[in-house]
Design a protein around this motif. Structure first.
Motif, PDB file in Angstrom:
ATOM      1  N   TRP A 294       0.845  -1.204   0.000  1.00  0.00           N
ATOM      2  CA  TRP A 294       0.000   0.000   0.000  1.00  0.00           C
ATOM      3  C   TRP A 294       0.877   1.250   0.000  1.00  0.00           C
TER       4      TRP A 294
ATOM      5  N   ARG B 199      -2.224   6.678  -2.510  1.00  0.00           N
ATOM      6  CA  ARG B 199      -3.439   5.906  -2.212  1.00  0.00           C
ATOM      7  C   ARG B 199      -3.639   4.795  -3.257  1.00  0.00           C
TER       8      ARG B 199
ATOM      9  N   THR C 219      -2.804   0.666  -4.354  1.00  0.00           N
ATOM     10  CA  THR C 219      -2.461  -0.692  -3.949  1.00  0.00           C
ATOM     11  C   THR C 219      -1.719  -1.383  -5.083  1.00  0.00           C
TER      12      THR C 219
ATOM     13  N   ILE D 290      -7.468   3.883  -4.916  1.00  0.00           N
ATOM     14  CA  ILE D 290      -8.732   4.080  -4.216  1.00  0.00           C
ATOM     15  C   ILE D 290      -9.599   5.070  -4.984  1.00  0.00           C
TER      16      ILE D 290
ATOM     17  N   PRO E 176     -11.961  -0.162  -5.872  1.00  0.00           N
ATOM     18  CA  PRO E 176     -11.600  -0.399  -4.475  1.00  0.00           C
ATOM     19  C   PRO E 176     -12.001   0.779  -3.602  1.00  0.00           C
ATOM     20  N   LYS E 177     -12.301   0.476  -2.332  1.00  0.00           N
ATOM     21  CA  LYS E 177     -12.718   1.510  -1.380  1.00  0.00           C
ATOM     22  C   LYS E 177     -11.938   1.349  -0.087  1.00  0.00           C
ATOM     23  N   LEU E 178     -11.887   2.415   0.663  1.00  0.00           N
ATOM     24  CA  LEU E 178     -11.285   2.377   1.983  1.00  0.00           C
ATOM     25  C   LEU E 178     -12.414   2.406   3.005  1.00  0.00           C
TER      26      LEU E 178
ATOM     27  N   THR F 255      -8.505  -1.438   2.887  1.00  0.00           N
ATOM     28  CA  THR F 255      -8.822  -1.425   1.467  1.00  0.00           C
ATOM     29  C   THR F 255      -9.637  -2.661   1.112  1.00  0.00           C
TER      30      THR F 255
END
Length: 518
Positions: free
Chosen positions: A440, A445, A447, A460, A478-480, A485
């Motif tokens: 990460w 931000r 991955t 993200i 993808p979301k946080l 994640t």
């Protein structure tokens, strides 16, 4: 590598949860595959669409001999051939037919050439058009059991297909095609006299996604997304009569339900010993109704897992007698209704819906009926194959107070989270269980994922993934969430390339994740 045998047991077990190797299965689409190689064969067993393994226009029945017998739980790869470009109103000569559209002889499947040139009898008027591969028997399958079929992967075998409208068929049989109709002397040697309309449709890739391409009079193209599935899957009915491949039947057949692509699980009532599973009628895409007669028909290589379920198995959709197919995906439970009368098909689908909600989820029948009226869509799968098909789409996320949700990765069970009515899983946890790594970068931000030969970068909130330096658009971003994640479960297949199939075991929605050996 050319092979003489048309069925082969592939080395060691594949597609079983918990067997981890790093070369991932091909998902989505590839360029043409010739059927005489084992390239990209993902199953325990491989059944080609060579002449001795197919039938044209009919389905297996109780008297059919299996071309192969496999243990329950086996993954089997089937080659399938589309009838479009082969049948009589197109000349029964695929090299000549597709050559009109710029396809070289090498660009036509060897299987298609062999089938069209073979002495296999096919009556254009009386027989179904479909080329069927199989049947395969499953050890331990007995009448009264249920065959669970999990669709693991689908690969394109050619980069083109055909959409056809034929006289006397389709949703508007007396209106289309808009010409003078069949003329005397129409035959495979004079196919133009049928006056049917077939539209050659290539597919093209745009940023990792595939589209069918249709030209218009204005000189511009219409593009629509590809969503492959096998239109015909099922088990043999208990009859000695010839079974046409056209109408869907209580044991499956030509159901043409476009939700039954990769990741779908279908349950078929077994009527004969061994079950005798078959498949065919491959599609690249289909709209509900399939109104013109065919959708975008084109050849696929499909891998499915075949598992016998005995009475009382907690995976069965209901407790009653199993008399017709039922399906499920990540998003929906899919009760199916089949009848020559569209109204009766609708009624049957609703009855199946109520029985499922009552038996599986202990829902009061009157409340279930009310829920279906308020919240469930019923779709017409097709209206052009004599027997009409209607299926309900019961949203799984409406029942989160009724059910648990679990993901099984190699015997390790994790619990997905629900966000905006979609299932998400922690990407780091999944990757580590699959033998990959995640790094990460807090500043960007982003991955960075390493899984086998795949290097994936995902940011993200962005709908663009980089896979081995190639940009791929995917709306499942993808979301946080809570400092972690997460990605939608569908990304595990679409981006990471692992198999994901859902089965409702008792009251637990279970996603089984596995990798291929190849």
């Amino acid at each position: 590598m050319f092979i003489n045998r048309t069925i082969r047991k592939i080395g060691v077990s594949v597609g079983i949860v918990g067997m981890f190797t790093f070369a991932l299965p091909s998902v989505g689409f590839s360029m043409p595959l010739q059927p005489t190689t084992f390239d990209k064969v993902e199953g325990d067993y491989y059944v080609t669409s060579a002449i001795e393994n197919v039938r044209w226009g009919s389905l297996p029945n109780r008297d059919s001999s299996p071309i192969l017998t496999v243990p329950s739980g086996s993954a089997v790869t089937f080659d399938t051939v589309s009838h479009e470009g082969l049948i009589e109103d197109q000349g029964r000569n695929p090299v000549e037919y597709f050559g009109k559209f710029g396809i070289s002889p090498d660009g036509v499947l060897d299987d298609a050439k062999a089938i069209a040139a073979s002495p296999i009898k096919h009556d254009y008027v009386k027989d179904g058009p479909h080329i069927i591969t199989g049947p395969v028997a499953v050890e331990g399958a007995e009448p009264g059991d249920v065959l669970k079929v999990e669709v693991l992967s689908l690969q394109t075998r050619v980069p083109y297909g055909v959409i056809s409208n034929r006289h006397g068929k389709g949703a508007l049989p007396n209106e289309f095609p808009e010409n003078k109709g069949p003329q005397e002397g129409a035959s495979a040697t004079k196919p133009e006299l049928y006056n049917n309309v077939s539209i050659f449709t290539p597919i093209e890739e745009i940023n990792g996604n595939w589209y069918g391409v249709l030209p218009t009079k204005a000189g511009k193209n219409v593009r629509f997304p590809i969503n492959p599935f096998l239109g015909v899957m099922g088990v043999a009915p208990n009859t000695s009569e010839v079974v046409s491949s056209i109408p869907p039947i209580e044991t499956g057949g030509n159901m043409d339900i476009n939700e039954l692509g990769v990741g779908a699980t279908i349950y078929y009532p077994i009527q004969v010993k061994g079950g005798l599973f078959y498949t065919g009628d491959p599609h690249f895409a289909q709209g509900d109704g399939e109104v013109a007669l065919t959708a975008l028909e084109a050849s696929l290589r499909g891998t499915v897992r075949l598992t016998v379920l005995k009475k009382g198995d907690p995976s069965l959709p209901h407790r009653g007698e199993f008399t017709q197919p039922f399906a499920e995906t990540e998003d929906y439970w899919i009760p199916i209704g089949l009848d020559p009368d569209l109204d009766e098909a609708m009624k049957e689908s609703v009855r199946e819906s109520i029985q499922f909600l009552s038996d599986k989820l202990d829902m009061d029948r009157s409340v279930a009926y009310a829920y279906l009226s308020a919240a469930t869509d019923y779709e017409v799968s097709q209206v052009v194959d004599r027997t009409k098909g209607v299926h309900g789409l019961i949203r799984k996320t409406d029942f989160l107070e009724y059910v648990d949700v679990a993901m099984n990765v190699g015997g390790t069970v994790i619990k997905p989270v629900v966000h905006n009515d979609e299932f998400y899983v922690p990407i780091r946890t999944i990757l580590e269980l699959l033998g990959g790594t995640v790094v990460w970068d807090n500043k960007t931000r982003t991955t960075q994922i390493q899984l086998g030969t795949k290097n994936i970068s995902a940011q993200i909130g962005s709908d663009v993934y980089s896979i081995n330096d190639k940009l791929v658009f995917n709306s499942k971003v993808p979301k946080l969430l809570n400092g972690e994640t997460v990605v939608p479960v569908s990304v595990i297949n679409e981006i990471l390339g692992a198999y994901v199939n859902w089965t409702t075991i008792d009251k637990t929605l279970t996603a089984n994740v596995s990798l291929s050996k190849k």
